[in-house]
Design an enzyme around this catalytic site. Structure first.
Site, short mmCIF file in Angstrom:
data_model
loop_
_atom_site.label_atom_id
_atom_site.label_comp_id
_atom_site.label_asym_id
_atom_site.label_seq_id
_atom_site.Cartn_x
_atom_site.Cartn_y
_atom_site.Cartn_z
N THR B 155 4.82 7.59 -5.97
CA THR B 155 4.58 8.22 -7.28
C THR B 155 3.06 8.30 -7.46
OG1 THR B 155 4.93 6.08 -8.36
CG2 THR B 155 6.76 7.64 -8.38
N THR B 192 9.43 -5.36 -5.63
CA THR B 192 8.51 -4.32 -6.08
C THR B 192 9.30 -3.23 -6.75
OG1 THR B 192 6.90 -2.70 -5.43
CG2 THR B 192 8.72 -3.03 -3.95
N GLU B 279 -3.38 0.97 -9.19
CA GLU B 279 -4.01 2.07 -9.92
C GLU B 279 -5.44 1.69 -10.31
OE1 GLU B 279 0.07 4.03 -11.68
OE2 GLU B 279 -1.08 2.66 -12.93
#
Lengths: 408, 408
Positions: B155, B192, B279
């Site tokens: 993603t 995860t 991120e």
């Protein structure tokens, strides 16, 4: 930029009989900053306080706890620029030394001074600079220095935070004035980083801690900016006994209830001011959780939402990526939560019903609500009648910039 | 930018006998993205899994838990672009329908298919696009598609994450290959977001959940990017029984121990890859807490440090504002922690002793350690012999940008 918050008007801050405050620039961390305050209390003032639950509590917090046990407090000594936390035995000695120095000037005992520090953690308190500044601070002391007092405790705050209230008890006017500071490392587990409210009300000393606790629970214990509980959180309530009404000796009398309401309102205003001035904040967010079995589980859900970086960045972007709120409720730690009962509203927009997207939910309506500066999130767990509300702000790039740069 | 992480070399990813994978672009959320995978398992494969503890778990997680109870699993069906979470009864029906569609093409029962979804929460799963993509995915299935499989679950990941290991059991070569995805909403409380490891080892089906659990505890349950536990966390281990050695029927045999070590190492590599690709990450941070009474309290302290926005922004800035680490240890929730026993090292630099600044500590040395891309923080509670390690990354403005923009 603070969210719907302005600096108080100095003349709106009402003197409290029996309290004089003096401030000075002592150069604690940087020159040219108002960073040292003394509060001088007339004899007879009653003082209560609540302090951080952080096990790594600062030296001044440890000293405050000691001094509040059996002293009649005559002075508060507050510095910004250095938290005197993570400083071990040496830090404790320096905090005590600062109390002794002020006590000598006031001709009181060191145990009658409460010390407070805020600023960078794990740096040595420059106690000699505090000592050098005491004369200037004491001689500046006056009943009208509340605005300066609020300025003198700021760290990353962009605005001073202060307010007053008045009420009538037995036809006498009772005044409350308070100040607070804090913008980051805000997830009080007791009080804000620093909050002080004084009133001239007549209150039995034995009630003061309960009053402080109740006010903190209604206010500073309902806010979060970044989920980091400070080492220095302190909230103190002072009653100078000067208003002339019959002393309050029980919390449930009519006079006590009126005073408690005014005190709690003032504390809520100061606590909300901290969130509105939260580091990098662009939005003020009210998170209300209803339908819990008890308030504790409502708080778990409300704080999970209010702490989630993903929720907070979505608010920053005004992006109704509201599944992130559901995810936070899901990991809040409510053991047997049934996800199929959850309802969620954003403002008046019904977003989630029976755990899923409401059939009439239109994202554009939620985006419009999120674009405002004051947003209400309501989650209903639908398993009981308890409720709670927590106040927080969004999470912006500016927060990272501020905290990556704080010491420079 | 990922921290010291590169995409795997496709030819380093070893086929696992009994597993064929096919991927396609089904246009789940956006066109032109590899977003649908099918894993076809030969008859006889044993499968174990661990799943998110988020009470708001996604529909596919609920279906996986059901199907793993008594089925011989023959296929995995994975989509990215939509998490099918927060979607209520309709989401559950769509997850089941996707299993039924794949089962029909493979001539197996719907209960023999495990579904997985990852992406945006609270949006309707476009199951018809999944159905339309199945033929292409199934016909692309081959033993050599591991790199594509890793790509097809990404993603906000910037790189595919995959690795292989081999070991010998009774002179036979046993192969393990795994993939994982995840970069945000990472604080697995089980696994995860998505992780899959297949091996051709011969393992009794009854042992599979224990193997998956142990590997998750050693790896995915030790990482955090932002403290947000996903609704879709899933970690699955497949043993195809094709390596030809005597079947493993007990966890403590020599063969089992060798396999467990290889499995755990592979899981750790994949879990660390998630953090390295966190991120906005610019640094990989190892938080080691020693001297606890039990591992649970070490984890409390390690996660308090690893989740603190103030600690993470200080690392981003390479600013040794290390009092923030002490504050996090203090609010970690260790009830009777004595702050005066705490020691802290950053790399080899001794920063804190007896709860205060080490007398020989020089900030410039800590700043040098922090400037590296791989930083070790060690905290010693000095009250027992338990230890733990958690892996995390720093917190940058880029994290906010990514999560404010994620859906756009």
């Amino acid at each position: 930029m603070p969210v719907d918050l302005q600096a108080p008007n100095p003349q709106d801050l009402l003197p409290v009989a029996g309290v004089r405050i003096g401030t000075t620039m002592a150069g604690i961390r940087k020159p040219g900053r108002r960073d040292l305050s003394v509060w001088l209390l007339d004899e007879g003032a009653a003082v209560g306080g609540v302090f951080t639950q952080n096990r790594y509590c600062a030296a001044p917090v440890q000293v405050c706890r000691e001094h509040l046990q059996d002293s009649s407090i005559r002075a508060l000594l507050i510095n910004t620029g250095n938290a005197n936390a993570g400083t071990g035995a040496d830090g404790l000695a320096r905090a005590r030394r600062s109390c002794t120095a002020l006590a000598a000037k006031l001709n009181v005992a060191p145990q009658q001074v409460l010390p407070f520090s805020t600023g960078v953690i794990m740096e040595t308190l420059p106690v000699e600079r505090i000592e050098a500044g005491l004369d200037a601070a004491v001689s500046a002391a006056a009943p009208t220095q509340w605005f300066e007092a609020a300025q003198a405790i700021m760290t990353t705050d962009t605005l001073p935070k202060a307010a007053s209230r008045q009420l009538q008890i037995e036809g006498r006017t009772v005044t409350l004035t308070g100040i607070a500071k804090g913008a980051g490392m805000i997830r009080p587990n007791m009080a804000t980083m620093l909050g002080f409210i004084a009133t001239d009300a007549c209150v039995a000393p034995a009630l003061m801690n309960a009053l402080a606790r109740e006010a903190a629970d209604a206010s500073f214990n309902r806010i979060t900016v970044d989920g980091d509980t400070s080492t220095n959180d302190s909230f103190v309530v002072i009653a100078t006994q000067r208003a002339g009404h019959t002393p309050i000796t029980a919390l449930d009398s009519a006079a006590a209830q009126a005073l408690r309401a005014a005190l709690n309102e003032l504390a809520v205003q100061l606590a909300q001011a901290i969130v509105r001035d939260g580091e990098g904040a662009t939005k003020f967010i009210r998170v209300q959780v209803d339908g819990g079995r008890d308030e504790a589980e409502c708080r778990l859900a409300a704080y999970a939402i209010a702490h989630s970086p993903l929720v907070k960045t979505a608010f920053f972007a005004s992006d109704p990526n509201l599944g992130r709120i559901l995810a936070a409720v899901g990991y809040a730690g409510i053991a047997d939560l049934d996800q199929n009962r959850i309802e969620m509203h954003l403002g008046e927009v019904h977003v989630v019903t029976a755990g899923g997207r409401h059939p009439e939910y239109v994202e554009a309506e939620a985006a419009e609500v999120m674009a405002g500066s004051d947003v209400l999130v309501r989650v209903n767990l639908n398993r009981g009648v308890a409720s709670t509300t927590v106040w927080t702000c969004d999470f912006s790039e500016e927060y990272v910039r501020i905290n990556a740069d704080y010491r420079s």
